[in-house]
Design an enzyme around this catalytic site. Structure first.
Site, PDB file in Angstrom:
ATOM      1  N   SER A 193       0.707  -1.255  -0.163  1.00 12.21           N
ATOM      2  CA  SER A 193      -0.007  -0.107   0.018  1.00 12.21           C
ATOM      3  C   SER A 193       0.927   1.382   0.112  1.00 12.21           C
ATOM      4  O   SER A 193       1.856   1.556  -1.029  1.00 12.21           O
ATOM      5  CB  SER A 193      -0.819   0.082   1.360  1.00 12.21           C
ATOM      6  OG  SER A 193      -2.045   0.908   0.868  1.00 12.21           O
ATOM      7  N   GLU A 214      -9.669  -5.096  -4.003  1.00  9.47           N
ATOM      8  CA  GLU A 214      -8.919  -3.981  -3.491  1.00  9.47           C
ATOM      9  C   GLU A 214     -10.041  -3.122  -2.825  1.00  9.47           C
ATOM     10  O   GLU A 214      -9.952  -2.096  -2.016  1.00  9.47           O
ATOM     11  CB  GLU A 214      -7.973  -3.528  -4.177  1.00  9.47           C
ATOM     12  CG  GLU A 214      -6.720  -4.090  -4.772  1.00  9.47           C
ATOM     13  CD  GLU A 214      -5.801  -4.379  -3.684  1.00  9.47           C
ATOM     14  OE1 GLU A 214      -5.795  -3.760  -2.689  1.00  9.47           O
ATOM     15  OE2 GLU A 214      -4.818  -5.035  -3.873  1.00  9.47           O
ATOM     16  N   HIS A 251      -7.779  -5.615   0.244  1.00  6.20           N
ATOM     17  CA  HIS A 251      -6.580  -4.793   0.602  1.00  6.20           C
ATOM     18  C   HIS A 251      -5.900  -5.037   1.564  1.00  6.20           C
ATOM     19  O   HIS A 251      -6.602  -5.097   2.854  1.00  6.20           O
ATOM     20  CB  HIS A 251      -6.964  -3.316   0.453  1.00  6.20           C
ATOM     21  CG  HIS A 251      -5.437  -2.344   0.647  1.00  6.20           C
ATOM     22  ND1 HIS A 251      -4.828  -2.242  -0.648  1.00  6.20           N
ATOM     23  CD2 HIS A 251      -5.249  -1.623   1.236  1.00  6.20           C
ATOM     24  CE1 HIS A 251      -4.047  -1.483  -0.392  1.00  6.20           C
ATOM     25  NE2 HIS A 251      -4.244  -0.901   0.952  1.00  6.20           N
TER      26      HIS A 251
END
Length: 531
Positions: free
Chosen positions: A221, A336, A438
């Site tokens: 990320s 995600e 995610h």
């Protein structure tokens, strides 16, 4: 005059000296290494066969006059400094509920890193991973169990996690900061911290068994976005030989802010906290600055094109082929985002979906968007809405990085699609997921399923983790994820109207990815929106 040891101690000492070396090593005091700033003692884990060093300062505390300055060298110390506990995490707001910290509190004095290494190593011979945590550059810490380096270290990799400044402390830009900078730069202190950590690794990692010429940088990320920027920056060239990006790039819709906009954001913050000068701002307690930011991440600070760490936008650097020409392993997850976020919790009907897509892209682009992300019935709305939400959040920026590195990077690129959903929670509050959310890949990739006690990991999860960690370990060692016992992973190449990509999950296999049309549309829209 030294006193004689009491009799029982003399007996124990004699036994320790008489026993074989492996037993003596396990009973010995902590392992000791010498780094540029002094001598460190760590922790020996005899059962795992590892030495661990935690809370190592790689830069001076960025406090007082050093707040919003590039990181300065750590002060030398005398004697032996204990490196047996994690340092403080950097100042941050409690924005994310999935973060578990083992850090020694929270402080501005937070520029520390941690090293896991095999206990019996040949000095300067082992490959190195330097991993940067995620958290939107607003939160996170190198002590989180999901980033623990022990599992990879048991595979013969010296593993390092790094703390870096966050939020306003790591990204504030102001005209006054630029004026005092020899480079006329401001902001990007988070990224400069990472660069300083990589310099520390180059200069010191051999003492832990690591090869400074075999360094892989990785992150998830915000950490992945940072890796894409480090690969682009002239300041970090030569400090790494491979890169791993898990969901995120500082490109596409996540590109850094123009410098003038970042400075304006900084001046707005100064007014908000009532500071009349940079001196006033530096004198304010860190806790007061955090309090002024509130509990929402909607108005956060961002990396910027500062003319120093980033002389140009990463997109321009990659397009010109001026980035580091190193192998890249990069990818994103199957979920995600989620359709419900796109629809603002409205029912997943075609009409609601079209209205949401039109709101996002405007009437001029809605029909093209719906061809790429169709929503003609509820099932299609859920699938396309989840894909669009995830692309807009982070998968598009990841693709943009992969695509540029493949086109101009002059080194192999390995592109993955992680699709293993998390299993049911141990407490029964939620069943297994339908896609890989995610950040859901971290524990699998770094071999840390057991560090996350929330989920009831299954035999399939452990098999997926063994495969994924095997790919990561091979790439860190050789620049190629392939190895004995693993499904073959082809490097990115054109095939049958798409690009070769690896699905990683219960059924790990290569496939032809044909999502480029979606991302090219998003790229055109992004460019049009900022003309």
């Amino acid at each position: 005059m030294r006193k004689a040891l009491p009799c029982p101690c003399r007996v124990l000492l004699g036994l320790a000296l008489a026993l074989p070396a492996p037993w003596a090593a396990a009973a010995d005091a902590a392992p000791v290494v010498h780094v540029d700033a002094g001598t460190l003692s760590g922790i020996h884990d005899a059962q795992a066969g590892l030495d661990e060093f935690k809370g190592i300062p790689y830069a001076a505390p960025p406090v007082g006059a050093l707040r919003w300055k590039p990181p300065q060298p750590a002060a030398a110390w005398t004697g032996v400094r204990a490196a047996d506990r994690f340092g403080p995490r950097c100042m941050q707001r409690p924005l994310y509920g999935d973060m578990v910290f083992r850090s020694n509190g929270m402080s501005e004095d937070c520029l520390y890193l941690n090293v896991w290494t095999p206990a019996h190593h040949a000095k300067g011979k082992l490959p190195v991973l330097v991993y940067f945590y995620g958290g939107s550059m607003l939160a996170g810490d190198g002590s989180e169990p999901r980033y623990d380096g022990a599992s990879l270290a048991q595979r013969g990799i010296v593993t390092v996690t790094v703390n870096y400044r966050l939020d306003v402390f790591g990204l504030l830009a102001l005209p006054a900061l630029a004026a005092e900078s020899p480079q006329h730069a401001a902001g990007n202190y988070s990224l400069l911290d990472m660069t300083a950590a990589l310099r520390w690794v180059r200069n010191n990692i051999a003492a832990f068994g690591g090869d400074p010429a075999q360094v892989t940088i990785g992150g998830e990320s915000a950490g992945s976005m940072a890796v894409s920027a480090l690969v682009a920056s002239p300041l970090s060239k030569g400090l790494m030989q491979r890169a791993i990006g898990e969901s995120g790039g500082l490109l596409g819709n996540l590109k850094p802010e123009p410098f003038a906009r970042a400075e304006q954001r900084g001046e707005d913050f100064m007014r908000k906290v009532g500071a009349r000068s940079l001196s006033d701002l530096r004198a304010m307690p860190a806790a007061d600055l955090l309090k002024a930011l509130g509990n929402s991440d909607s108005d956060s600070f961002n990396p910027t094109i500062d003319g120093y760490f980033l002389p140009r936008s990463p997109g321009a650097i990659y397009a010109a082929g001026e980035q580091a020409h190193i192998p890249l392993l990069v990818g994103s997850n199957s979920q995600e985002g989620y359709y419900a976020n796109l629809l603002d919790k409205q029912p997943p009907t075609p009409a609601n979906y079209r209205a949401a897509v039109e709101k996002m892209f405007g009437a001029a682009h809605v029909d093209e968007a719906l061809k790429l992300y169709p929503g003609n019935d509820e099932a299609e709305v859920k699938a396309s809405g989840t894909a669009l939400s995830g692309d807009q959040f982070i998968a598009f920026s990841t693709w943009r990085w992969m695509d540029w590195q493949h086109r101009t990077g002059r080194a192999p690129v390995y592109y993955y699609y992680f699709e293993q959903p998390r299993p049911a929670k141990r407490d029964g509050s939620a069943g297994p997921g339908t896609g890989a959310v995610h950040s859901g890949e971290i524990e699998y990739a770094l071999g840390n399923l057991d560090g996350n006690r929330v989920y009831a990991w299954t035999a399939t999860d452990r098999r997926v983790s063994a495969t994924m960690e095997g790919y990561w370990a091979n790439f860190i060692k050789t620049g190629d994820p392939n190895g004995a016992g693993l499904p073959h992973w082809p490097a990115v190449a054109a095939k049958d109207g798409g690009l070769l990509r690896q699905a990683i999950g219960a059924d790990t296999h290569g496939f032809v990815d044909r999502k480029a049309a979606r991302y090219e549309f998003l790229q055109r829209f992004e460019s049009d929106a900022h003309l």
